[in-house]
Design a protein around this motif. Structure first.
Motif, PDB file in Angstrom:
ATOM      1  N   SER A 111       1.083  -1.373  -0.492  1.00  0.00           N
ATOM      2  CA  SER A 111       0.214   0.376  -0.067  1.00  0.00           C
ATOM      3  C   SER A 111       0.757   1.081   0.393  1.00  0.00           C
ATOM      4  CB  SER A 111      -0.815   0.148   1.178  1.00  0.00           C
ATOM      5  OG  SER A 111      -0.161  -0.172   2.060  1.00  0.00           O
ATOM      6  N   VAL A 112       0.091   1.829  -0.480  1.00  0.00           N
ATOM      7  CA  VAL A 112       0.970   3.719  -0.622  1.00  0.00           C
ATOM      8  C   VAL A 112       0.616   4.062   1.100  1.00  0.00           C
ATOM      9  CG1 VAL A 112       1.340   5.680  -1.281  1.00  0.00           C
ATOM     10  CG2 VAL A 112       0.856   4.296  -2.989  1.00  0.00           C
ATOM     11  N   THR A 113       1.257   4.404   1.646  1.00  0.00           N
ATOM     12  CA  THR A 113       1.406   4.874   3.314  1.00  0.00           C
ATOM     13  C   THR A 113       1.294   6.778   3.371  1.00  0.00           C
ATOM     14  OG1 THR A 113       3.369   3.786   4.085  1.00  0.00           O
ATOM     15  CG2 THR A 113       1.896   3.017   3.794  1.00  0.00           C
ATOM     16  N   TYR A 124       4.081  -5.025 -10.126  1.00  0.00           N
ATOM     17  CA  TYR A 124       3.383  -4.911  -8.247  1.00  0.00           C
ATOM     18  C   TYR A 124       4.132  -4.605  -7.645  1.00  0.00           C
ATOM     19  CZ  TYR A 124       0.188  -6.955  -5.320  1.00  0.00           C
ATOM     20  OH  TYR A 124      -1.196  -6.672  -4.414  1.00  0.00           O
ATOM     21  N   ASN A 125       4.899  -4.735  -7.367  1.00  0.00           N
ATOM     22  CA  ASN A 125       5.372  -4.389  -5.462  1.00  0.00           C
ATOM     23  C   ASN A 125       6.335  -2.803  -6.012  1.00  0.00           C
ATOM     24  OD1 ASN A 125       5.601  -6.899  -3.924  1.00  0.00           O
ATOM     25  ND2 ASN A 125       6.452  -7.577  -5.188  1.00  0.00           N
ATOM     26  N   TYR A 126       6.942  -3.464  -6.727  1.00  0.00           N
ATOM     27  CA  TYR A 126       7.373  -1.850  -6.732  1.00  0.00           C
ATOM     28  C   TYR A 126       6.159  -0.685  -7.535  1.00  0.00           C
ATOM     29  CZ  TYR A 126      12.144  -2.403  -6.967  1.00  0.00           C
ATOM     30  OH  TYR A 126      13.714  -2.803  -6.261  1.00  0.00           O
ATOM     31  N   SER A 127       5.678  -0.854  -8.031  1.00  0.00           N
ATOM     32  CA  SER A 127       4.614   0.047  -8.574  1.00  0.00           C
ATOM     33  C   SER A 127       4.023   1.066  -6.711  1.00  0.00           C
ATOM     34  CB  SER A 127       3.181  -0.468  -8.848  1.00  0.00           C
ATOM     35  OG  SER A 127       2.526  -1.559  -7.806  1.00  0.00           O
ATOM     36  N   LEU A 167       6.197   4.612  -6.119  1.00  0.00           N
ATOM     37  CA  LEU A 167       4.445   5.836  -6.480  1.00  0.00           C
ATOM     38  C   LEU A 167       4.497   6.702  -4.567  1.00  0.00           C
ATOM     39  CD1 LEU A 167       2.323   7.584  -6.647  1.00  0.00           C
ATOM     40  CD2 LEU A 167       0.173   5.545  -6.650  1.00  0.00           C
ATOM     41  N   GLU A 168       5.051   6.301  -3.377  1.00  0.00           N
ATOM     42  CA  GLU A 168       5.205   6.200  -2.831  1.00  0.00           C
ATOM     43  C   GLU A 168       6.328   7.310  -2.008  1.00  0.00           C
ATOM     44  OE1 GLU A 168       5.651   5.627   2.464  1.00  0.00           O
ATOM     45  OE2 GLU A 168       4.179   4.174   1.419  1.00  0.00           O
TER      46      GLU A 168
END
Length: 231
Positions: free
Chosen positions: A75-77, A188-191, A195-196
């Motif tokens: 997730s983006v936190t 998937y994982n680096y997306s 982004l964060e």
């Protein structure tokens, strides 16, 4: 033995949570031991431990503030990775890795999912522990924090991607382009990590923020404190 720690749906049993807490205690004890061996005064050791504890708390709390969450984890936190990267940048690789390992177990307790011990190691322990590699740039004078943060999140993503190749390929969407199928765990994982990361890089690039973090580093770095007292 693993069955006694893990439920049928991949969560943790009571014994599993107890084992995870025990590991956290052992890692914390290792951190205390390391700090005592590498600090010339008790004050410096306390300073390091307090700063690490605050960073862990901030990272854990902000990890609950999620901009969005992906279906198979990640997730983006609200800048949670920054606080772990800062410890490595301020105190060096060894303390950074220890702090990351503890944080990884916190993340495991927050949302545990177990396929195997190696998968847990990749997704939680190694991935977050690797963020301590930010310490490689602890002595960098030009854009040190920026470089430290970038290496920290790239290292985290590498272990998540490794776990993806070994355990998560079966969850790849059916309509995913075949030409990119081999890159799915990386994409998937680096997306969400990048982004964060991009938002965080923009934040720490603001002069006022950069200056504030440098001031915190100055106040919480033991060597600096000793020099100040000497003067």
């Amino acid at each position: 033995m693993l069955k006694a720690l893990v439920t049928a749906d991949g969560g943790l049993t009571g014994a599993g949570y107890s084992a995870a807490v025990l590991i956290i205690v052992l890692l914390a004890a290792a951190a205390v031991f390391f700090c005592r061996r590498n600090s010339s005064t008790a004050k410096m050791t306390t300073q390091q431990l307090v700063t690490c504890a605050i960073a862990l708390a901030l990272a854990y709390v902000t990890s609950y503030i999620k901009v969005f969450k992906l279906p198979f984890g990640g997730s983006v936190t609200l800048f949670s990775m920054l606080f772990i990267a800062l410890i490595g940048y301020w105190y060096g690789t060894k303390i950074g890795i220890l702090t990351g390992l503890v944080y990884g177990i916190f993340q495991f307790l927050q949302e545990p999912y177990v396929l195997s011990l190696f998968q847990v190691g990749c997704d939680y322990v190694l991935a977050f522990g690797a963020m301590g590699l930010s310490g490689l740039f602890s002595k960098s004078k030009k854009h040190g924090l920026l470089k430290a943060y970038i290496i920290a999140i790239l290292a985290r993503g590498a272990f998540h991607a490794l776990g993806g190749y070994l355990y998560w390929m079966d969850y790849m969407p059916e309509n995913f382009p075949k030409a990119l199928a081999a890159l799915y765990p990386i994409i998937y994982n680096y997306s969400y990590i990048l982004l964060e990361g991009a938002v965080t890089v923009a934040l720490i690039s603001i002069p006022a923020v950069s200056k504030a973090l440098n001031q915190v580093k100055y106040l919480t770095t033991p060597v600096r404190s000793v020099k100040t007292v000497t003067r």
